[in-house]
Design a protein around this motif. Structure first.
Motif, PDB file in Angstrom:
ATOM      1  N   ILE A   5      22.899  12.866  41.570  1.00 31.75           N
ATOM      2  CA  ILE A   5      21.971  13.545  40.671  1.00 31.75           C
ATOM      3  C   ILE A   5      20.566  13.374  41.237  1.00 31.75           C
ATOM      4  O   ILE A   5      20.096  12.251  41.426  1.00 31.75           O
ATOM      5  CB  ILE A   5      22.018  12.937  39.246  1.00 31.75           C
ATOM      6  N   ASN A   6      19.913  14.497  41.529  1.00 31.89           N
ATOM      7  CA  ASN A   6      18.528  14.486  42.009  1.00 31.89           C
ATOM      8  C   ASN A   6      17.601  14.838  40.853  1.00 31.89           C
ATOM      9  O   ASN A   6      17.812  15.852  40.187  1.00 31.89           O
ATOM     10  CB  ASN A   6      18.332  15.512  43.131  1.00 31.89           C
ATOM     11  N   LEU A   7      16.589  14.018  40.625  1.00 29.14           N
ATOM     12  CA  LEU A   7      15.608  14.294  39.585  1.00 29.14           C
ATOM     13  C   LEU A   7      14.338  14.831  40.227  1.00 29.14           C
ATOM     14  O   LEU A   7      13.840  14.253  41.190  1.00 29.14           O
ATOM     15  CB  LEU A   7      15.281  13.014  38.807  1.00 29.14           C
ATOM     16  N   SER A   8      13.810  15.935  39.677  1.00 31.20           N
ATOM     17  CA  SER A   8      12.560  16.485  40.194  1.00 31.20           C
ATOM     18  C   SER A   8      11.407  15.544  39.865  1.00 31.20           C
ATOM     19  O   SER A   8      11.565  14.592  39.098  1.00 31.20           O
ATOM     20  CB  SER A   8      12.296  17.862  39.592  1.00 31.20           C
ATOM     21  N   GLY A   9      10.254  15.833  40.410  1.00 31.74           N
ATOM     22  CA  GLY A   9       9.083  14.968  40.240  1.00 31.74           C
ATOM     23  C   GLY A   9       8.761  14.628  38.797  1.00 31.74           C
ATOM     24  O   GLY A   9       8.557  13.466  38.456  1.00 31.74           O
ATOM     25  N   SER A  10       8.729  15.641  37.915  1.00 35.71           N
ATOM     26  CA  SER A  10       8.368  15.356  36.531  1.00 35.71           C
ATOM     27  C   SER A  10       9.447  14.526  35.829  1.00 35.71           C
ATOM     28  O   SER A  10       9.130  13.676  35.000  1.00 35.71           O
ATOM     29  CB  SER A  10       8.106  16.655  35.760  1.00 35.71           C
ATOM     30  N   LEU A  11      10.706  14.742  36.174  1.00 36.01           N
ATOM     31  CA  LEU A  11      11.766  13.931  35.574  1.00 36.01           C
ATOM     32  C   LEU A  11      11.743  12.506  36.101  1.00 36.01           C
ATOM     33  O   LEU A  11      12.098  11.574  35.378  1.00 36.01           O
ATOM     34  CB  LEU A  11      13.138  14.574  35.818  1.00 36.01           C
ATOM     35  N   GLN A  12      11.300  12.317  37.332  1.00 33.86           N
ATOM     36  CA  GLN A  12      11.166  10.952  37.855  1.00 33.86           C
ATOM     37  C   GLN A  12      10.112  10.195  37.054  1.00 33.86           C
ATOM     38  O   GLN A  12      10.243   9.001  36.843  1.00 33.86           O
ATOM     39  CB  GLN A  12      10.792  10.981  39.333  1.00 33.86           C
ATOM     40  N   GLY A  13       9.085  10.916  36.594  1.00 34.78           N
ATOM     41  CA  GLY A  13       8.065  10.288  35.761  1.00 34.78           C
ATOM     42  C   GLY A  13       8.571   9.966  34.367  1.00 34.78           C
ATOM     43  O   GLY A  13       8.171   8.970  33.759  1.00 34.78           O
ATOM     44  N   ILE A  14       9.463  10.791  33.842  1.00 33.88           N
ATOM     45  CA  ILE A  14      10.036  10.563  32.508  1.00 33.88           C
ATOM     46  C   ILE A  14      11.077   9.450  32.557  1.00 33.88           C
ATOM     47  O   ILE A  14      11.115   8.578  31.704  1.00 33.88           O
ATOM     48  CB  ILE A  14      10.669  11.863  31.963  1.00 33.88           C
ATOM     49  N   PHE A  23      23.926   8.228  41.014  1.00 32.07           N
ATOM     50  CA  PHE A  23      25.268   8.807  41.140  1.00 32.07           C
ATOM     51  C   PHE A  23      26.002   8.678  39.818  1.00 32.07           C
ATOM     52  O   PHE A  23      25.813   7.702  39.093  1.00 32.07           O
ATOM     53  CB  PHE A  23      26.067   8.105  42.239  1.00 32.07           C
ATOM     54  N   VAL A  24      26.840   9.671  39.525  1.00 35.50           N
ATOM     55  CA  VAL A  24      27.654   9.666  38.315  1.00 35.50           C
ATOM     56  C   VAL A  24      29.088   9.987  38.721  1.00 35.50           C
ATOM     57  O   VAL A  24      29.321  10.885  39.535  1.00 35.50           O
ATOM     58  CB  VAL A  24      27.144  10.716  37.299  1.00 35.50           C
ATOM     59  N   ASP A  25      30.028   9.244  38.164  1.00 36.33           N
ATOM     60  CA  ASP A  25      31.445   9.522  38.390  1.00 36.33           C
ATOM     61  C   ASP A  25      31.937  10.439  37.277  1.00 36.33           C
ATOM     62  O   ASP A  25      31.746  10.136  36.092  1.00 36.33           O
ATOM     63  CB  ASP A  25      32.259   8.227  38.412  1.00 36.33           C
ATOM     64  N   ILE A  26      32.538  11.571  37.653  1.00 37.79           N
ATOM     65  CA  ILE A  26      33.008  12.548  36.675  1.00 37.79           C
ATOM     66  C   ILE A  26      34.431  12.987  37.006  1.00 37.79           C
ATOM     67  O   ILE A  26      34.885  12.836  38.138  1.00 37.79           O
ATOM     68  CB  ILE A  26      32.095  13.792  36.615  1.00 37.79           C
ATOM     69  N   HIS A  34      27.652  17.609  29.995  1.00 35.32           N
ATOM     70  CA  HIS A  34      28.367  16.332  29.944  1.00 35.32           C
ATOM     71  C   HIS A  34      27.900  15.399  31.071  1.00 35.32           C
ATOM     72  O   HIS A  34      27.754  14.200  30.870  1.00 35.32           O
ATOM     73  CB  HIS A  34      29.878  16.563  30.039  1.00 35.32           C
ATOM     74  N   VAL A  35      27.656  15.965  32.236  1.00 34.95           N
ATOM     75  CA  VAL A  35      27.162  15.169  33.363  1.00 34.95           C
ATOM     76  C   VAL A  35      25.787  14.591  33.029  1.00 34.95           C
ATOM     77  O   VAL A  35      25.493  13.437  33.334  1.00 34.95           O
ATOM     78  CB  VAL A  35      27.119  15.996  34.664  1.00 34.95           C
ATOM     79  N   LEU A  36      24.942  15.397  32.387  1.00 38.25           N
ATOM     80  CA  LEU A  36      23.622  14.904  31.982  1.00 38.25           C
ATOM     81  C   LEU A  36      23.760  13.716  31.043  1.00 38.25           C
ATOM     82  O   LEU A  36      23.067  12.705  31.195  1.00 38.25           O
ATOM     83  CB  LEU A  36      22.820  16.014  31.297  1.00 38.25           C
ATOM     84  N   ALA A  37      24.675  13.824  30.080  1.00 35.04           N
ATOM     85  CA  ALA A  37      24.897  12.722  29.144  1.00 35.04           C
ATOM     86  C   ALA A  37      25.380  11.475  29.877  1.00 35.04           C
ATOM     87  O   ALA A  37      24.919  10.369  29.603  1.00 35.04           O
ATOM     88  CB  ALA A  37      25.894  13.136  28.069  1.00 35.04           C
ATOM     89  N   ALA A  38      26.290  11.662  30.829  1.00 34.08           N
ATOM     90  CA  ALA A  38      26.803  10.523  31.600  1.00 34.08           C
ATOM     91  C   ALA A  38      25.708   9.861  32.425  1.00 34.08           C
ATOM     92  O   ALA A  38      25.744   8.659  32.666  1.00 34.08           O
ATOM     93  CB  ALA A  38      27.946  10.985  32.507  1.00 34.08           C
ATOM     94  N   ALA A  39      24.725  10.662  32.847  1.00 36.01           N
ATOM     95  CA  ALA A  39      23.610  10.132  33.640  1.00 36.01           C
ATOM     96  C   ALA A  39      22.496   9.571  32.762  1.00 36.01           C
ATOM     97  O   ALA A  39      21.546   8.976  33.266  1.00 36.01           O
ATOM     98  CB  ALA A  39      23.046  11.224  34.545  1.00 36.01           C
ATOM     99  N   LYS A  65      35.140  20.508  43.463  1.00 39.83           N
ATOM    100  CA  LYS A  65      34.325  19.442  44.034  1.00 39.83           C
ATOM    101  C   LYS A  65      32.934  19.956  44.371  1.00 39.83           C
ATOM    102  O   LYS A  65      32.773  21.018  44.963  1.00 39.83           O
ATOM    103  CB  LYS A  65      34.988  18.894  45.295  1.00 39.83           C
ATOM    104  N   ILE A  66      31.930  19.174  43.978  1.00 37.31           N
ATOM    105  CA  ILE A  66      30.544  19.470  44.329  1.00 37.31           C
ATOM    106  C   ILE A  66      29.926  18.213  44.914  1.00 37.31           C
ATOM    107  O   ILE A  66      30.477  17.113  44.786  1.00 37.31           O
ATOM    108  CB  ILE A  66      29.726  19.953  43.118  1.00 37.31           C
ATOM    109  N   ASN A  67      28.766  18.365  45.553  1.00 40.56           N
ATOM    110  CA  ASN A  67      28.098  17.220  46.158  1.00 40.56           C
ATOM    111  C   ASN A  67      26.925  16.703  45.344  1.00 40.56           C
ATOM    112  O   ASN A  67      26.727  15.498  45.243  1.00 40.56           O
ATOM    113  CB  ASN A  67      27.627  17.564  47.563  1.00 40.56           C
ATOM    114  N   GLU A  68      26.121  17.644  44.786  1.00 40.08           N
ATOM    115  CA  GLU A  68      24.942  17.174  44.076  1.00 40.08           C
ATOM    116  C   GLU A  68      24.488  18.159  43.004  1.00 40.08           C
ATOM    117  O   GLU A  68      24.771  19.355  43.072  1.00 40.08           O
ATOM    118  CB  GLU A  68      23.787  16.891  45.028  1.00 40.08           C
TER     119      GLU A  68
END
Length: 78
Positions: A5-14, A23-26, A34-39, A65-68
């Motif tokens: 999971i990559n967070l953009s600049g503003s989310l890194q501040g939040i 990383f999240v296991d799904i 659902h992935v957001l909730a897991a993260a 399968k996805i990478n990011e």
């Protein structure tokens, strides 16, 4: 499946408690929401979602399968 999971600049501040190597296991199928909730990321602060570089909605179902996932936060300025 493990997804980065990559967070953009503003989310890194939040989410200062989240590292740049988040990383999240799904299990698939699963929605992005659902992935957001897991993260531990509130979907209300996510303005846009990119799944392996392609813009998707928070209700998009990941079925293979996805990478990011890149999360783009609110954009402000003046």
């Amino acid at each position: 499946m493990r997804v980065k999971i990559n967070l953009s600049g503003s989310l890194q501040g939040i989410y200062t408690d989240k590292t740049s190597d988040l990383f999240v296991d799904i299990n698939i199928p699963v929605t992005v929401r659902h992935v957001l909730a897991a993260a531990g990321v509130n979907p209300l602060v996510v303005a846009a979602v990119l799944v392996d570089g392609e813009m998707k909605s928070k209700d998009f179902t990941i079925e293979e399968k996805i990478n990011e996932i890149t999360l783009v936060g609110p954009i402000a300025g003046g």
